[in-house]
Design a protein around this motif. Structure first.
Motif, PDB file in Angstrom:
ATOM      1  N   PRO A   1       0.827  -1.202   0.000  1.00  0.00           N
ATOM      2  CA  PRO A   1       0.000   0.000   0.000  1.00  0.00           C
ATOM      3  C   PRO A   1       0.865   1.257   0.000  1.00  0.00           C
ATOM      4  O   PRO A   1       1.823   1.343   0.757  1.00  0.00           O
ATOM      5  CB  PRO A   1      -0.802  -0.124   1.299  1.00  0.00           C
ATOM      6  CG  PRO A   1      -0.086  -1.111   2.140  1.00  0.00           C
ATOM      7  CD  PRO A   1       0.715  -1.979   1.232  1.00  0.00           C
ATOM      8  N   PRO A   2       0.571   2.210  -0.872  1.00  0.00           N
ATOM      9  CA  PRO A   2       1.373   3.433  -0.908  1.00  0.00           C
ATOM     10  C   PRO A   2       1.091   4.300   0.320  1.00  0.00           C
ATOM     11  O   PRO A   2      -0.026   4.269   0.846  1.00  0.00           O
ATOM     12  CB  PRO A   2       0.905   4.127  -2.183  1.00  0.00           C
ATOM     13  CG  PRO A   2      -0.430   3.561  -2.481  1.00  0.00           C
ATOM     14  CD  PRO A   2      -0.475   2.196  -1.878  1.00  0.00           C
ATOM     15  N   PRO A   3       2.089   5.056   0.789  1.00  0.00           N
ATOM     16  CA  PRO A   3       1.888   5.870   1.992  1.00  0.00           C
ATOM     17  C   PRO A   3       1.072   7.122   1.693  1.00  0.00           C
ATOM     18  O   PRO A   3       1.546   8.233   1.858  1.00  0.00           O
ATOM     19  CB  PRO A   3       3.320   6.204   2.416  1.00  0.00           C
ATOM     20  CG  PRO A   3       4.106   6.145   1.158  1.00  0.00           C
ATOM     21  CD  PRO A   3       3.443   5.156   0.268  1.00  0.00           C
ATOM     22  N   ASP A   4      -0.134   6.944   1.220  1.00  0.00           N
ATOM     23  CA  ASP A   4      -0.972   8.083   0.885  1.00  0.00           C
ATOM     24  C   ASP A   4      -2.438   7.663   1.042  1.00  0.00           C
ATOM     25  O   ASP A   4      -2.930   6.844   0.272  1.00  0.00           O
ATOM     26  CB  ASP A   4      -0.690   8.505  -0.566  1.00  0.00           C
ATOM     27  CG  ASP A   4      -1.503   9.723  -0.953  1.00  0.00           C
ATOM     28  OD1 ASP A   4      -2.363  10.156  -0.162  1.00  0.00           O
ATOM     29  OD2 ASP A   4      -1.287  10.229  -2.069  1.00  0.00           O
TER      30      ASP A   4
END
Lengths: 327, 329
Positions: B258-261
């Motif tokens: 999962p992207p940190p956004d």
């Protein structure tokens, strides 16, 4: 606003070591509403796991909770005797751990371990077995009937984590604590488990407390986030707010230290130095030796927690002084 | 473009004995028919999950393990058939950094002694060796006061810097980095990644970077090989792989972390079902087929070959013509 299910305030945990007392958790306060997902994020040794264990009063010796309140559904868990506390563990609040191979008993079949949990609520064995199979189905274990008869070592890492999650939700807890639930798993399996936790939380209306070092996991699943550093909560807030407008220099640097593209586009911001040793914390703000924006006061006085608006707090001298409000 | 390292049809099978008195023999196909070449000056990444064979490849190149079949060449030297002396000289031109810095440094000697050891083995006089250790410690930003300490007195980041110092102390051309940052905290990981980039520029190093952390691989690598259960399933330059992955497994891997956004929470997802199967008994046909939603009958029976889809973009999948996995990451 939903009712608060858990309110932790001023939590202090101390470990008595041969080289003197070590304050592993220093004045941590947060709350979790019914159905909410809170993530505590931080690097190794920041006290996030100890905070989670404190809620169940399972801090291992020589650790001891030395102060604060942990109010769950109106009851301060720290006032309870050991017997009443048992009524909360597993029933009201349950916890899944990082490494399911260690947490599951290797000599019992996986289905039995779930059945055993259900039987704690005085359910007869045959009904408990059916309930166990049902719960293993809910955590999407493939072939639950067969897998229930397997021993933990016969299962893959992802399946073991599903069994453990199944065991922990089998008694319908209101709060599930997940300590690094996906760290030991491969990324494709991590994605499956995160999806499962998110679905379960909606289906069962559970509150979730996730402990992680992975900001990607936080962004993926949490409603609110608390960033910990050296035993203290340095910033809390709504997950979108914290990721878009981090207030604490540590959070800001942490987000810039993550690679998000190829090397020729952006050089990573690195935080100088390493995580401080809790037995020998620097005076003042524990982050000041690594902080590029430190002021004179930072090395002398530890900042207080400041509430920017309800649910949004930060613990930094740069925020809250006159200069902050003028900007 | 000169190839520094060339692997051709490399296989590595480990034997497992079980049953009564170990009479039953089974094979783990850790690396199965892998060919690739690493170009001088590039950072070549290998990604894959546990059991994909990526670490075995790292160990095959300096012949820390022998191949079962196939050939490995390092700068023209046939590593598999090299004599003891040839192999020793070739190995001096390579450095290795392992995943766990705490267990890859000798706990009983000081950091300086660990870094100095390769120089001793190469026969450098002690005084010169000591000077070189100090020089290299400075290169990796390791304070001289750290040199006389023992590994357990160092933080994880310092330990990993000491390992890097040891790997480059003989001024190698080629450095193998096997998950060098996965044991480190995020803030320290960034320091080490930046250090690796600086060293590469300064000494025109060629890197083989092995990791399961996709964002880190994307940040550092020029080309990426994706492995699954001992097989190379896709190889492309980093930009191409992220823009137009051809293999369903690559897509799943790229999208899994999962992207940190938080705004990306509702991104398009592609999640593989099930778990990776056992290595002793890999599925017939395409090894991904039990987990692949695009699998057809052919995938179950026939193993796909690695084909070139233009400018060195290799992939092994029967369904590439029928699928469009392209997306912007």
């Amino acid at each position: 606003m939903a009712a608060k299910l858990l309110e932790v305030s001023g939590l202090e945990v101390q470990f008595d070591t041969s080289s003197g007392p070590v304050r592993a958790v220093r004045g941590v306060s947060f709350d979790i509403a019914e159905g909410e997902v809170l993530a505590l994020v931080g690097e190794s040794g920041c006290g996030k796991s100890t905070t989670a264990l404190s809620i169940l009063r399972l801090v291992p010796r020589p650790g001891e909770i030395t102060g604060g309140r942990i109010v769950f559904d109106g009851v301060n868990l720290l006032d309870l005797d050991e017997c009443s506390m048992t009524q909360y563990r597993g029933k009201q609040i349950s916890m899944i751990f990082q490494n399911p191979l260690v947490a599951l008993n290797p000599v019992y079949r996986s289905g039995f371990q779930v059945q055993e949990a259900v039987m704690l609520d005085k359910v007869p064995p045959d009904r408990a077995w059916r309930a166990a199979l049902n719960v293993l189905k809910q955590v999407r274990l493939p072939d639950p009937e067969d897998r229930a008869r397997s021993y933990p070592h016969e299962l893959s890492g992802g399946m073991r984590q599903r069994v453990m999650i199944g065991m922990m939700i089998s008694r319908f807890p209101r709060l599930l604590i997940a300590d690094e639930p996906t760290t030991a798993l491969d990324v494709t399996i991590q994605a499956q488990i995160l999806d499962l936790l998110d679905d379960l939380r909606h289906e069962k209306r559970m509150s979730l407390l996730i402990i992680t070092h992975d900001l990607g996991v936080v962004a993926d699943i949490a409603d609110r986030v608390g960033v910990m550093y050296a035993g203290a909560l340095v910033e809390t807030g709504d997950v979108t707010e914290v990721f878009e407008k981090p207030l604490h220099p540590y959070t800001q640097l942490l987000l810039k230290a993550l690679p998000r593209g190829p090397k020729n586009e952006l050089r990573l911001e690195s935080i100088p130095g390493g995580v401080p040793n809790l037995s020998n914390l620097p005076p003042g703000c524990p982050f000041h030796p690594r902080c590029q924006r430190r002021l004179d006061i930072c090395s002398k006085v530890e900042p207080e927690t400041l509430e920017i608006h309800p649910g949004r707090t930060v613990r930094c001298h740069l925020v809250g002084g006159e200069s902050f409000w003028k900007r | 473009m000169e190839a520094l390292v060339e692997l051709e049809r490399v296989k590595k099978h480990f034997v497992i004995r079980d049953g009564i008195l170990g009479r039953r023999r089974r094979f783990v196909h850790a690396v199965d028919d892998v060919s690739l070449s690493i170009v001088r000056g590039e950072t070549f990444g290998i990604v894959g999950e546990s059991g994909s064979g990526k670490t075995t490849i790292a160990r095959i190149i300096p012949r820390l393990v022998n191949v079962t079949s196939g050939s490995v060449k390092f700068s023209g030297i046939d590593i598999c058939r090299a004599s003891g002396r040839e192999l020793m000289l070739a190995r001096r031109r390579m450095g290795i950094v392992f995943q766990d810095p705490a267990s890859s440094l000798n706990p009983r000697v000081t950091v300086a002694a660990s870094i100095q050891r390769p120089l001793q083995l190469a026969g450098l006089p002690a005084k010169e060796a000591r000077d070189r250790v100090r020089e290299v410690a400075e290169l990796v930003n390791l304070g001289t006061e750290v040199l006389d300490k023992f590994p357990h007195e160092l933080s994880g980041g310092q330990q990993q810097r000491a390992s890097i110092a040891r790997a480059i102390v003989l001024r190698p051309e080629f450095v193998i980095l096997d998950e060098p940052t996965s044991a480190l905290d995020v803030s320290v990981q960034a320091q080490v990644l930046n250090l690796l980039l600086d060293l590469q520029q300064r000494f025109s190093l060629t890197y083989l970077f092995i990791s399961h952390n996709l964002p880190v691989v994307r940040y550092l690598c020029d080309r990426i090989a994706v492995m699954y259960l001992g097989k190379l399933v896709e190889l492309a330059s980093t930009g191409v792989l992220y823009r137009e992955p051809l293999h369903p497994y690559s897509l799943a891997l790229l999208m899994a972390a999962p992207p940190p956004d938080p705004k990306m929470r509702n991104r398009r997802r592609f999640i593989l079902t099930g778990d990776p199967p056992s290595l002793t008994n890999p599925p017939q046909g395409c090894r991904l087929h039990p987990r692949c939603q695009f699998a057809v009958e052919r995938c179950r029976v026939e193993e796909p070959e690695l084909r070139d889809y233009g400018s060195g973009h290799l992939a092994a999948c029967h369904r590439i013509g029928d699928l469009d996995l392209g997306f912007a990451m």
